[in-house]
Motif scaffolding. Structure first.
Motif, PDB file in Angstrom:
ATOM      1  N   ALA A 177       4.662  56.249  37.440  1.00 44.83           N
ATOM      2  CA  ALA A 177       3.929  56.073  38.635  1.00 44.83           C
ATOM      3  C   ALA A 177       2.935  57.209  38.749  1.00 44.83           C
ATOM      4  CB  ALA A 177       4.702  56.078  39.785  1.00 44.83           C
ATOM      5  N   VAL A 178       2.994  58.069  38.182  1.00 40.47           N
ATOM      6  CA  VAL A 178       2.220  59.244  38.210  1.00 40.47           C
ATOM      7  C   VAL A 178       1.445  59.478  36.760  1.00 40.47           C
ATOM      8  CG1 VAL A 178       3.124  60.403  40.017  1.00 40.47           C
ATOM      9  CG2 VAL A 178       3.768  61.012  38.119  1.00 40.47           C
ATOM     10  N   ALA A 179       1.356  58.460  36.094  1.00 38.17           N
ATOM     11  CA  ALA A 179       0.643  58.422  34.773  1.00 38.17           C
ATOM     12  C   ALA A 179       0.965  59.554  34.035  1.00 38.17           C
ATOM     13  CB  ALA A 179      -0.900  58.431  35.379  1.00 38.17           C
ATOM     14  N   GLN A 180       2.129  59.815  33.711  1.00 36.31           N
ATOM     15  CA  GLN A 180       2.842  60.854  32.777  1.00 36.31           C
ATOM     16  C   GLN A 180       3.494  60.263  31.729  1.00 36.31           C
ATOM     17  OE1 GLN A 180       2.522  64.407  33.304  1.00 36.31           O
ATOM     18  NE2 GLN A 180       1.141  64.047  34.900  1.00 36.31           N
ATOM     19  N   VAL A 181       3.311  58.771  31.465  1.00 35.72           N
ATOM     20  CA  VAL A 181       4.054  58.185  30.394  1.00 35.72           C
ATOM     21  C   VAL A 181       2.838  57.358  29.651  1.00 35.72           C
ATOM     22  CG1 VAL A 181       5.659  56.467  29.667  1.00 35.72           C
ATOM     23  CG2 VAL A 181       6.180  57.830  31.700  1.00 35.72           C
ATOM     24  N   ASP A 182       3.070  57.694  28.267  1.00 35.12           N
ATOM     25  CA  ASP A 182       2.290  57.178  27.256  1.00 35.12           C
ATOM     26  C   ASP A 182       3.076  56.375  26.170  1.00 35.12           C
ATOM     27  OD1 ASP A 182      -0.132  56.249  26.249  1.00 35.12           O
ATOM     28  OD2 ASP A 182      -0.156  58.299  24.947  1.00 35.12           O
ATOM     29  N   VAL A 183       2.977  54.970  26.364  1.00 31.10           N
ATOM     30  CA  VAL A 183       3.705  54.158  25.329  1.00 31.10           C
ATOM     31  C   VAL A 183       5.283  54.318  25.381  1.00 31.10           C
ATOM     32  CG1 VAL A 183       3.554  52.845  23.256  1.00 31.10           C
ATOM     33  CG2 VAL A 183       1.566  54.055  23.865  1.00 31.10           C
ATOM     34  N   TYR A 184       5.947  54.566  26.321  1.00 28.01           N
ATOM     35  CA  TYR A 184       7.202  54.838  26.513  1.00 28.01           C
ATOM     36  C   TYR A 184       7.648  56.188  26.121  1.00 28.01           C
ATOM     37  CZ  TYR A 184       7.647  49.705  26.931  1.00 28.01           C
ATOM     38  OH  TYR A 184       7.680  48.208  26.948  1.00 28.01           O
ATOM     39  N   THR A 185       6.760  56.976  26.068  1.00 24.85           N
ATOM     40  CA  THR A 185       6.968  58.335  25.659  1.00 24.85           C
ATOM     41  C   THR A 185       6.303  59.255  26.827  1.00 24.85           C
ATOM     42  OG1 THR A 185       6.291  57.798  23.462  1.00 24.85           O
ATOM     43  CG2 THR A 185       6.113  59.995  24.028  1.00 24.85           C
ATOM     44  N   PHE A 186       7.228  60.576  27.107  1.00 22.23           N
ATOM     45  CA  PHE A 186       6.759  61.443  28.090  1.00 22.23           C
ATOM     46  C   PHE A 186       7.553  62.761  27.778  1.00 22.23           C
ATOM     47  CE2 PHE A 186      10.261  58.876  29.483  1.00 22.23           C
ATOM     48  CZ  PHE A 186      11.411  59.851  29.851  1.00 22.23           C
ATOM     49  N   ASP A 187       6.912  63.598  28.187  1.00 26.40           N
ATOM     50  CA  ASP A 187       7.357  64.984  28.220  1.00 26.40           C
ATOM     51  C   ASP A 187       8.750  65.030  28.805  1.00 26.40           C
ATOM     52  OD1 ASP A 187       5.708  66.717  26.472  1.00 26.40           O
ATOM     53  OD2 ASP A 187       5.056  68.036  28.034  1.00 26.40           O
ATOM     54  N   LEU A 188       9.720  65.932  28.431  1.00 25.08           N
ATOM     55  CA  LEU A 188      10.893  66.266  28.937  1.00 25.08           C
ATOM     56  C   LEU A 188      11.131  67.812  28.638  1.00 25.08           C
ATOM     57  CD1 LEU A 188      13.024  64.878  30.818  1.00 25.08           C
ATOM     58  CD2 LEU A 188      14.211  64.342  29.024  1.00 25.08           C
ATOM     59  N   PRO A 189      10.580  68.426  29.459  1.00 24.81           N
ATOM     60  CA  PRO A 189      10.692  69.848  29.051  1.00 24.81           C
ATOM     61  C   PRO A 189      11.837  70.565  29.556  1.00 24.81           C
ATOM     62  CG  PRO A 189       9.277  69.814  30.994  1.00 24.81           C
ATOM     63  CD  PRO A 189      10.043  68.398  30.451  1.00 24.81           C
ATOM     64  N   ILE A 190      12.978  69.999  29.321  1.00 17.88           N
ATOM     65  CA  ILE A 190      14.302  70.574  29.913  1.00 17.88           C
ATOM     66  C   ILE A 190      15.392  70.458  28.569  1.00 17.88           C
ATOM     67  CG2 ILE A 190      13.843  69.826  31.983  1.00 17.88           C
ATOM     68  CD1 ILE A 190      16.103  67.926  31.770  1.00 17.88           C
ATOM     69  N   THR A 191      16.415  71.527  28.909  1.00 13.28           N
ATOM     70  CA  THR A 191      17.057  71.878  27.892  1.00 13.28           C
ATOM     71  C   THR A 191      18.514  71.017  28.211  1.00 13.28           C
ATOM     72  OG1 THR A 191      17.385  74.235  27.024  1.00 13.28           O
ATOM     73  CG2 THR A 191      19.052  73.471  28.954  1.00 13.28           C
ATOM     74  N   GLN A 192      19.202  70.609  26.992  1.00 13.71           N
ATOM     75  CA  GLN A 192      20.527  69.939  27.209  1.00 13.71           C
ATOM     76  C   GLN A 192      21.726  70.462  28.004  1.00 13.71           C
ATOM     77  OE1 GLN A 192      22.023  69.003  23.081  1.00 13.71           O
ATOM     78  NE2 GLN A 192      20.280  68.149  22.525  1.00 13.71           N
ATOM     79  N   SER A 193      21.568  71.909  28.124  1.00 17.18           N
ATOM     80  CA  SER A 193      22.230  72.188  29.251  1.00 17.18           C
ATOM     81  C   SER A 193      21.932  72.056  30.510  1.00 17.18           C
ATOM     82  CB  SER A 193      22.714  73.822  29.011  1.00 17.18           C
ATOM     83  OG  SER A 193      22.251  74.715  30.071  1.00 17.18           O
ATOM     84  N   GLU A 194      20.590  71.832  30.740  1.00 16.26           N
ATOM     85  CA  GLU A 194      20.065  71.365  31.984  1.00 16.26           C
ATOM     86  C   GLU A 194      20.145  70.102  32.431  1.00 16.26           C
ATOM     87  OE1 GLU A 194      16.589  74.764  32.437  1.00 16.26           O
ATOM     88  OE2 GLU A 194      16.160  72.996  31.300  1.00 16.26           O
ATOM     89  N   LEU A 195      20.293  69.187  31.292  1.00 18.93           N
ATOM     90  CA  LEU A 195      20.734  67.771  31.510  1.00 18.93           C
ATOM     91  C   LEU A 195      22.166  67.855  31.984  1.00 18.93           C
ATOM     92  CD1 LEU A 195      19.092  66.117  28.427  1.00 18.93           C
ATOM     93  CD2 LEU A 195      18.664  65.458  30.790  1.00 18.93           C
ATOM     94  N   ALA A 196      23.050  68.655  31.283  1.00 17.34           N
ATOM     95  CA  ALA A 196      24.482  68.714  31.353  1.00 17.34           C
ATOM     96  C   ALA A 196      24.508  69.014  33.028  1.00 17.34           C
ATOM     97  CB  ALA A 196      25.090  69.735  30.798  1.00 17.34           C
ATOM     98  N   ASP A 197      23.787  69.921  33.579  1.00 14.57           N
ATOM     99  CA  ASP A 197      24.066  70.439  34.896  1.00 14.57           C
ATOM    100  C   ASP A 197      23.444  69.347  36.010  1.00 14.57           C
ATOM    101  OD1 ASP A 197      25.022  72.639  34.274  1.00 14.57           O
ATOM    102  OD2 ASP A 197      23.379  73.978  34.439  1.00 14.57           O
ATOM    103  N   THR A 198      22.761  68.337  35.465  1.00 11.41           N
ATOM    104  CA  THR A 198      22.085  67.344  36.093  1.00 11.41           C
ATOM    105  C   THR A 198      23.172  66.082  36.068  1.00 11.41           C
ATOM    106  OG1 THR A 198      19.900  67.806  35.265  1.00 11.41           O
ATOM    107  CG2 THR A 198      20.223  65.553  36.154  1.00 11.41           C
ATOM    108  N   LEU A 199      23.760  65.850  35.152  1.00  3.22           N
ATOM    109  CA  LEU A 199      24.532  64.797  34.823  1.00  3.22           C
ATOM    110  C   LEU A 199      25.946  65.059  35.164  1.00  3.22           C
ATOM    111  CD1 LEU A 199      23.016  63.261  31.886  1.00  3.22           C
ATOM    112  CD2 LEU A 199      22.610  62.575  34.132  1.00  3.22           C
ATOM    113  N   GLY A 200      26.327  66.214  35.314  1.00  2.00           N
ATOM    114  CA  GLY A 200      27.839  66.630  35.466  1.00  2.00           C
ATOM    115  C   GLY A 200      28.630  66.445  34.323  1.00  2.00           C
ATOM    116  N   LEU A 201      28.031  66.806  33.285  1.00  3.35           N
ATOM    117  CA  LEU A 201      28.673  67.011  32.121  1.00  3.35           C
ATOM    118  C   LEU A 201      28.656  68.446  31.419  1.00  3.35           C
ATOM    119  CD1 LEU A 201      27.033  63.672  30.498  1.00  3.35           C
ATOM    120  CD2 LEU A 201      29.205  63.862  31.447  1.00  3.35           C
ATOM    121  N   SER A 202      29.279  68.400  30.078  1.00  4.79           N
ATOM    122  CA  SER A 202      29.299  69.530  29.487  1.00  4.79           C
ATOM    123  C   SER A 202      27.898  69.524  28.609  1.00  4.79           C
ATOM    124  CB  SER A 202      30.464  69.915  28.754  1.00  4.79           C
ATOM    125  OG  SER A 202      30.625  68.991  27.657  1.00  4.79           O
TER     126      SER A 202
END
Lengths: 283, 283
Positions: free
Chosen positions: B194-219
């Motif tokens: 919606a804000v034109a940050q995706v190109d052919v199903y591809t986008f920047d995801l500048p975060i760490t796996q442990s940040e993903l963990a804190d996001t999803l409630g996982l280790s």
DNA sequence: TCGACGGATTAACCTATGTTGTTCCCCCTT
DNA sequence: AAGGGGGAACAACATAGGTTAATCCGTCGA
């Protein structure tokens, strides 16, 4: 399905409105007063503004337990102010898993979301028998157009709700089952105290263990285990849908509960020694 | 700590603003335009109202990755509109456990909560290097007092945020690790489109796996396992903080994702056959 | 009065996810 | 060139919480 809940709901707390009486004007203004009181947590409303809210035409209406509020034709698009009883917002996945997103207790508005978003993402259901004041979107619109400070106060109230949702996210994402349950109990203790629904650390909790499970992201079996553990530690007594907190201080500690996120002006005591006598307001 | 993230953020997507340039007027109005575009998801703003937003005095400011936005003195009490990069809201328990409550992507406002609630319950931190437009509360106040429809649109935007928070609650409360991850990816795909940050199903995801963990409630270990599983199934390619979705349709199915809760006017394609060309807007 | 039903409780068992700890790799600093 | 640090990947093991299923109990409709 919800007959027991209804029974216990009425059995306790003499200050409840008698469920059978017809609504009358006193009652109605009495109830929109809940809304005024709540918004005053945010800003002091002028005499004029208070009057405007108190004189909102709001018909009273009773609903049985375990019933979708939106199902009721007469409530189509209306905003409900909970007077009495418990309701909840929830979402259901296609395969039937359900998450309860928030509890609605007396003084809460059922859905400003419909009013602003134009549609709703989540269903609202009663948990116990409930009585509500029904406010039409037209009246609310008129009110907000006329009184910008009331608009801002309503906006504020939706942000407080989001703050609570966020805390639930922390709860489910980070806390263990025991901590989660303790946290929920502390939250209910504080929120219900603010609307005079707690008496000596005791309040009506007219919901089922499997509803607690859907709230906390646990299985109902594990909710049971957790409640047993709290009983074993003599932190709670929970019978017939009445919850008594025997040691709020310890519950608070277990839950790492800190009530700031509720944005209430005054918070009841967590001191185990003294009785809970928070805000003096009440009907 | 965040040097890598910064590097990859810049390495991709030629359409990014060059990070080193001084801000100029074009850029600024370009960016508040993001806000107009977003609010138009709710109501069509008049020429007048659009102008009022576009001419908000908003200084541009760059922040490094992994930095609390509130720490910056010059941002005290200010409202930040994200132009570029990722940020997040989060809460931390006394014992250090942390839950990320929401992601802020370009076009999002950092904190209307401070503006309305008067204080904040949750910290806002950058994830990658970020550039923001800084709006003072005074200007925002003036804007909302003058334009009630803008107030309502801003209210709307906070309700959309709550709707997202609620969906995250469903996510953590009810979905398995794999489903959660898939759901998050679908959400990011739609929001970033919606804000034109995706190109052919591809986008920047500048975060760490442990940040993903804190996001999803996982280790973080389990986040790693889950990503491996998605790779094994050939659903994603994730390298150097660039996420490519190889099969959005399958991800959507796994996640039971349905984008209504995002309240966007148009949603990008989930059709595996065609390329993702959602809203044509952009800089 | 009887049978059905929903909720609470408990036991036995199972698995998804957490924990600990190691290795590898890349980038940065010196 | 060497050393250090953070993140990713992975293995081995531990456990919180899920699942299934049985029992019990109170309420309600027939």
């Amino acid at each position: 399905m919800a007959q027991r809940a209804a029974g216990t709901l009425l059995a306790n707390f003499g200050r409840s409105l008698a469920f059978e009486e017809k609504p009358n004007l006193d009652e109605v203004s009495c109830v929109t007063h809940l809304l005024v009181r709540k918004l005053q947590n945010f800003i002091a409303l002028s005499e004029d503004e208070q009057q405007a809210i108190l004189s909102l035409p709001a018909g009273s209406k009773r609903l049985r337990g375990r019933q979708m509020i939106a199902d009721d034709k007469s409530l189509k698009g209306a905003i409900c102010l909970i007077e009495e009883g418990f309701a909840c917002r929830h979402r259901t996945l296609p395969d039937g898993r359900r998450q309860i997103l928030s509890f609605l207790v007396p003084g809460d508005l059922s859905d400003l979301r419909v009013f602003i978003l134009g549609r709703t993402d989540s269903a609202v259901s009663t948990l116990s028998d409930v009585s509500v004041s029904v406010i039409t979107p037209e009246h609310l619109l008129a009110l907000t157009e006329r009184y910008p400070r009331i608009t801002r106060a309503l906006w504020w109230s939706t942000l407080v709700e989001e703050s609570i949702t966020q805390e639930w996210l922390v709860n489910i994402g980070q806390r263990s089952a025991l901590e989660r349950m303790a946290h929920l109990l502390c939250e209910l203790y504080v929120r219900l105290s603010a609307v005079a629904q707690v008496d000596v650390y005791t309040f009506d909790l007219p919901i089922t263990q499997s509803e607690l499970a859907d709230t906390l992201g646990l299985s109902s079996v594990h909710v049971n285990r957790t409640l047993q553990e709290l009983r074993r530690r003599e932190l709670i007594v929970f019978r017939d849908h009445v919850m008594e907190l025997k040691d709020v201080a310890e519950l608070k500690k277990i839950a790492m509960f800190s009530p700031g996120y509720l944005h209430l002006r005054s918070v009841p005591s967590f001191d185990p020694a003294q009785k809970a006598t928070p805000q003096t307001g009440g009907r």
